[in-house]
Design a protein around this motif. Sequence first.
Motif, short mmCIF file in Angstrom:
data_model
loop_
_atom_site.label_atom_id
_atom_site.label_comp_id
_atom_site.label_asym_id
_atom_site.label_seq_id
_atom_site.Cartn_x
_atom_site.Cartn_y
_atom_site.Cartn_z
N TYR A 89 0.63 -1.11 -0.01
CA TYR A 89 0.13 0.00 -0.03
C TYR A 89 0.87 1.33 0.01
CZ TYR A 89 -2.98 3.87 1.59
OH TYR A 89 -3.51 5.07 1.55
N VAL A 90 1.88 1.28 0.90
CA VAL A 90 2.85 2.56 0.91
C VAL A 90 3.63 2.59 -0.32
CG1 VAL A 90 2.52 2.57 3.38
CG2 VAL A 90 4.59 1.33 2.12
N ARG A 91 3.84 1.83 -1.20
CA ARG A 91 4.51 1.91 -2.21
C ARG A 91 3.46 2.52 -3.27
NH1 ARG A 91 7.99 1.38 -6.74
NH2 ARG A 91 8.58 -0.63 -7.22
N PHE A 92 2.27 2.08 -3.41
CA PHE A 92 1.51 2.60 -4.47
C PHE A 92 0.37 3.57 -3.85
CE2 PHE A 92 2.26 -1.80 -5.72
CZ PHE A 92 3.10 -1.39 -6.88
N MET A 93 0.60 4.14 -2.61
CA MET A 93 -0.28 5.18 -2.24
C MET A 93 0.02 6.49 -2.79
SD MET A 93 1.06 5.96 1.65
CE MET A 93 2.54 6.39 2.05
N SER A 94 -0.90 7.53 -2.84
CA SER A 94 -1.00 8.74 -3.61
C SER A 94 0.18 9.54 -3.04
CB SER A 94 -2.27 9.51 -3.53
OG SER A 94 -2.53 9.53 -2.17
N ALA A 95 0.38 9.42 -1.52
CA ALA A 95 1.38 10.29 -1.02
C ALA A 95 2.72 10.13 -1.58
CB ALA A 95 1.24 10.22 0.52
N ASN A 96 2.86 8.78 -2.28
CA ASN A 96 4.17 8.49 -2.80
C ASN A 96 4.14 8.19 -4.21
OD1 ASN A 96 6.87 7.03 -2.98
ND2 ASN A 96 6.00 5.04 -2.51
#
Length: 204
Positions: A164-171
């Motif tokens: 999720y943190v790889r593909f989240m909008s903040a990243n």
Amino acid sequence: MTDSPWLTLALIAGGGYFTFLWWQDFSAQRAGKPNPGALPGATPTTWLAVIVAVLGGLLIVAAETWGELRLGIADEQSQVTVLFCLYTLLAAVIEEIIFRGFIVPAESRGRATLLGGVFAASLVFALAHPFLWSWGDEGLTLNFGTKGWFSTAAVFVSSLWFYYVRFMSANSSRSLLPCFAAHGAKNLAVIIIKAAQGFVVGWF
């Protein structure tokens, strides 16, 4: 964990080498001179992405620890050495490069393909951790007790979070830095909890 300190040292050396290679690619990208053959996710990202990633990783550890206490399986943890703890911190980088970088790349086409890849890779990631199985002098042993299933499920959830943190909008740059941060923070928290509970035994 491995019983051989020499094998653990070799794994640490390998992990350190690939961490160095990734950092070189990251530094080149940040300097505006990207390496065409760079390792995946060697791009800068926002502090927000890193902070969110770390908080999520720590929340998973808190939930896992609470669950072990509620289920009465906290005493079934494996013992580890300080040397092995160091390896787990470097392993967080290697596992993220492999699973969050190569196995489900940022260039995955289509939402369904991406979600399917994330689910399948997370399942493999969870089953690769020796909670439902172990390998010893007597060969393969299956461990289908509560601790095995619970710990495997915790690793599966952790993998979903790392994706999720790889593909989240903040990243938006699809950097692996949030993945490293989340995985590293989770492993460090586990080490601290193990030490507090008396499961870190000896240096090597």
